[in-house]
Design a protein around this motif. Structure first.
Motif, PDB file in Angstrom:
ATOM      1  N   ASN A  75       0.759  -1.316  -0.140  1.00 21.86           N
ATOM      2  CA  ASN A  75       0.015   0.140   0.030  1.00 21.86           C
ATOM      3  C   ASN A  75       0.852   1.190  -0.072  1.00 21.86           C
ATOM      4  N   GLN A  76       2.125   1.218   0.105  1.00 18.92           N
ATOM      5  CA  GLN A  76       2.972   2.276  -0.051  1.00 18.92           C
ATOM      6  C   GLN A  76       2.877   3.183   1.050  1.00 18.92           C
ATOM      7  N   ILE A  77       2.838   2.788   2.364  1.00 11.11           N
ATOM      8  CA  ILE A  77       2.569   3.604   3.340  1.00 11.11           C
ATOM      9  C   ILE A  77       3.658   3.447   4.358  1.00 11.11           C
ATOM     10  N   ASN A  78       3.875   4.518   5.382  1.00 14.33           N
ATOM     11  CA  ASN A  78       4.970   4.834   6.238  1.00 14.33           C
ATOM     12  C   ASN A  78       4.818   4.137   7.437  1.00 14.33           C
ATOM     13  N   ARG A  79       3.551   3.567   7.898  1.00 19.95           N
ATOM     14  CA  ARG A  79       3.342   3.234   9.225  1.00 19.95           C
ATOM     15  C   ARG A  79       2.032   2.438   9.168  1.00 19.95           C
ATOM     16  N   VAL A  80       1.860   1.352   9.915  1.00 21.70           N
ATOM     17  CA  VAL A  80       1.049   0.293  10.124  1.00 21.70           C
ATOM     18  C   VAL A  80       0.320   0.436  11.552  1.00 21.70           C
ATOM     19  N   PRO A  81      -0.749   0.621  11.657  1.00 24.55           N
ATOM     20  CA  PRO A  81      -1.293   0.582  13.099  1.00 24.55           C
ATOM     21  C   PRO A  81      -1.549  -0.932  13.348  1.00 24.55           C
ATOM     22  N   VAL A  82      -1.306  -1.074  14.671  1.00 24.07           N
ATOM     23  CA  VAL A  82      -1.892  -2.651  15.351  1.00 24.07           C
ATOM     24  C   VAL A  82      -3.013  -2.298  16.175  1.00 24.07           C
ATOM     25  N   ILE A  83      -4.033  -3.111  15.837  1.00 24.68           N
ATOM     26  CA  ILE A  83      -5.133  -3.074  16.511  1.00 24.68           C
ATOM     27  C   ILE A  83      -5.507  -4.375  17.309  1.00 24.68           C
ATOM     28  N   GLU A  84      -6.554  -4.192  18.174  1.00 26.17           N
ATOM     29  CA  GLU A  84      -7.283  -5.420  18.809  1.00 26.17           C
ATOM     30  C   GLU A  84      -8.588  -5.083  19.244  1.00 26.17           C
ATOM     31  N   ASN A  85      -9.643  -5.953  19.272  1.00 23.75           N
ATOM     32  CA  ASN A  85     -10.766  -5.643  19.554  1.00 23.75           C
ATOM     33  C   ASN A  85     -10.764  -5.461  21.090  1.00 23.75           C
ATOM     34  N   ASN A  86     -11.449  -4.374  21.739  1.00 27.03           N
ATOM     35  CA  ASN A  86     -11.755  -4.328  23.010  1.00 27.03           C
ATOM     36  C   ASN A  86     -12.455  -5.013  23.707  1.00 27.03           C
ATOM     37  N   VAL A  87     -12.199  -5.685  24.922  1.00 23.13           N
ATOM     38  CA  VAL A  87     -13.006  -6.659  25.466  1.00 23.13           C
ATOM     39  C   VAL A  87     -14.069  -6.368  25.993  1.00 23.13           C
ATOM     40  N   ASN A  88     -14.606  -4.840  26.226  1.00 24.20           N
ATOM     41  CA  ASN A  88     -15.470  -4.354  26.461  1.00 24.20           C
ATOM     42  C   ASN A  88     -16.798  -3.986  25.504  1.00 24.20           C
ATOM     43  N   GLY A  89     -16.239  -4.739  24.330  1.00 26.54           N
ATOM     44  CA  GLY A  89     -17.229  -4.406  23.050  1.00 26.54           C
ATOM     45  C   GLY A  89     -17.203  -2.982  22.870  1.00 26.54           C
ATOM     46  N   GLU A  90     -16.282  -2.237  23.061  1.00 24.59           N
ATOM     47  CA  GLU A  90     -16.036  -0.836  22.573  1.00 24.59           C
ATOM     48  C   GLU A  90     -15.463  -0.768  21.095  1.00 24.59           C
ATOM     49  N   GLY A  91     -15.226  -1.899  20.129  1.00 27.64           N
ATOM     50  CA  GLY A  91     -14.646  -1.842  18.958  1.00 27.64           C
ATOM     51  C   GLY A  91     -13.144  -1.950  19.043  1.00 27.64           C
ATOM     52  N   ALA A  92     -12.392  -1.712  17.932  1.00 30.55           N
ATOM     53  CA  ALA A  92     -11.073  -1.804  17.737  1.00 30.55           C
ATOM     54  C   ALA A  92     -10.452  -0.576  18.278  1.00 30.55           C
ATOM     55  N   GLN A  93      -9.187  -0.936  19.064  1.00 29.75           N
ATOM     56  CA  GLN A  93      -8.113   0.082  19.508  1.00 29.75           C
ATOM     57  C   GLN A  93      -6.917  -0.162  18.994  1.00 29.75           C
ATOM     58  N   ILE A  94      -6.153   1.208  18.646  1.00 27.14           N
ATOM     59  CA  ILE A  94      -4.804   1.075  18.509  1.00 27.14           C
ATOM     60  C   ILE A  94      -3.940   0.567  19.711  1.00 27.14           C
ATOM     61  N   VAL A  95      -3.047  -0.446  19.430  1.00 22.61           N
ATOM     62  CA  VAL A  95      -2.206  -0.862  20.583  1.00 22.61           C
ATOM     63  C   VAL A  95      -0.684  -0.732  20.450  1.00 22.61           C
ATOM     64  N   ASN A  96      -0.354  -0.423  18.942  1.00 29.51           N
ATOM     65  CA  ASN A  96       0.921  -0.266  18.462  1.00 29.51           C
ATOM     66  C   ASN A  96       1.155   0.538  17.156  1.00 29.51           C
ATOM     67  N   LEU A  97       1.994   0.968  17.059  1.00 25.05           N
ATOM     68  CA  LEU A  97       2.289   1.638  15.690  1.00 25.05           C
ATOM     69  C   LEU A  97       3.502   1.249  15.168  1.00 25.05           C
ATOM     70  N   ILE A  98       3.492   0.603  14.010  1.00 21.77           N
ATOM     71  CA  ILE A  98       4.716   0.105  13.427  1.00 21.77           C
ATOM     72  C   ILE A  98       5.300   0.914  12.204  1.00 21.77           C
ATOM     73  N   THR A  99       6.503   1.708  12.292  1.00 27.07           N
ATOM     74  CA  THR A  99       7.076   2.598  11.679  1.00 27.07           C
ATOM     75  C   THR A  99       8.051   2.113  10.727  1.00 27.07           C
ATOM     76  N   GLN A 100       8.434   2.726   9.768  1.00 22.99           N
ATOM     77  CA  GLN A 100       9.571   2.354   8.694  1.00 22.99           C
ATOM     78  C   GLN A 100      10.769   2.449   9.540  1.00 22.99           C
ATOM     79  N   SER A 101      10.795   3.500  10.288  1.00 16.85           N
ATOM     80  CA  SER A 101      12.220   3.846  11.189  1.00 16.85           C
ATOM     81  C   SER A 101      12.303   2.399  12.166  1.00 16.85           C
ATOM     82  N   ALA A 102      11.333   2.120  12.651  1.00 13.20           N
ATOM     83  CA  ALA A 102      11.546   1.087  13.656  1.00 13.20           C
ATOM     84  C   ALA A 102      11.918  -0.232  12.987  1.00 13.20           C
TER      85      ALA A 102
END
Length: 325
Positions: free
Chosen positions: A129-156
């Motif tokens: 997708n030619q993007i510079n970073r990829v968010p990492v998500i997981e579903n919230n156990v309280n049923g509040e939908g997906a949340q970002i838990v990490n952000l994978i960057t090119q630099s990392a």
């Protein structure tokens, strides 16, 4: 070897990436100055944008802000001979919100991977997708939908590759010429032009960095969207945009722009492993291929490096083990 290096580590294990407890975010209703200050204050290049339900709707980075600045200047006829008329209209930015700037550059879409995915999966998504970073998500156990838990960057990712360079395999010791890198037009600007024109070039060409040349066409520096983070001060935030590119670089980096940093350039006979190591050491996102006269004839970005690594993996891993495209 590259396959094992990238498939045996998950996105949760990658260092140098912000985890959920450290995750900086902004609201979709935050103004551009607020977003700008958030990025600058925390020394980060991108930030997730949350809606009223605390769910992620996208990302904003300096490239998006560059596009916003250029749009507002051009649409309001503020591109004058000095910056004072521009400063008088800084109120425009207070009424431009994060929801508008999200992926304004069209280089920063929100395409996540799930928690527990391999780094190889994240790189595949990033390169496809030619993007510079990829968010990492997981579903919230309280049923509040997906949340970002990490952000994978090119630099990392580049940092990880640099620390494990020997595990890429002997193929990485080949020259970039032998690996198929070719000469191509380099987007550049004369050091006497205004810094604002450099950022316009980035916006118009949808890139986050361009070369800076002297009067003879020799490359002497690189200017990128992330240099905007050095502009923040209490008043006249955008004053430096009206400096020459050379003056801008000298001011924001506190060094003479004529003092060429050798880490920003390479030659066709340099190895990929050597280039990765130098980029990690200098904390840069691209190097320019130069000829014998020190004129730019090509550029290698982190995207290019990840693409060639995936190409090597796909050419050497049995079909049953190939990552999904």
């Amino acid at each position: 070897m590259a396959f094992n290096l990238l498939s045996n580590i998950t996105v949760d294990e990658l260092r140098n990436s912000p985890k959920s407890k450290d995750m900086i975010t902004v609201r979709n209703t935050d103004s551009i100055p607020t977003v700008f200050k958030t990025l600058s204050k925390n020394g980060i290049l991108s930030v997730p944008v949350l809606n009223e339900q605390n769910r992620p709707i996208g990302l904003v980075d300096y490239v998006d802000i560059v596009n916003c600045v250029v749009q507002i200047i051009n649409h309001t006829d503020l591109l004058g001979n000095d910056y004072y008329s521009f400063l008088e209209r800084e109120d425009l930015f207070n009424h431009t919100y994060a929801s508008y700037v999200t992926d304004l550059s069209q280089r920063n879409p929100f395409i996540p991977v799930v928690k527990g995915a391999s780094l190889l999966e994240a790189i595949t998504v990033m390169t496809k997708n030619q993007i510079n970073r990829v968010p990492v998500i997981e579903n919230n156990v309280n049923g509040e939908g997906a949340q970002i838990v990490n952000l994978i960057t090119q630099s990392a990712i580049l940092s990880y590759l640099g620390k494990n360079i020997e595990q890429l395999g002997k193929w990485s010791l080949k020259s970039i010429k032998d690996l198929g890198f070719k000469e191509k037009k380099v987007i550049s600007i004369d050091f006497n032009k205004r810094a604002l024109e450099a950022f316009e070039l980035m916006a118009n060409n949808k890139v986050n960095g361009i070369a800076v040349n002297d009067e003879k066409g020799h490359i002497i520096a690189n200017i990128s969207a992330r240099d905007l983070k050095e502009l923040l001060n209490e008043t006249r935030v955008f004053e430096n945009l009206y400096l020459s590119v050379g003056e801008f670089i000298s001011k924001v980096r506190q060094q003479d722009y004529k003092a060429v940093n050798p880490s920003i350039s390479c030659h066709m006979n340099d190895s990929l492993a050597n280039i990765i190591t130098r980029m990690v050491a200098a904390n840069i996102h691209r190097v320019y291929i130069i000829d014998e006269e020190r004129k730019p004839i090509g550029v290698i970005s982190i995207h290019d490096i990840l693409n060639i690594i995936l190409e090597n993996i796909n050419n050497n891993v049995p079909p049953t083990n190939k990552p999904m495209q």
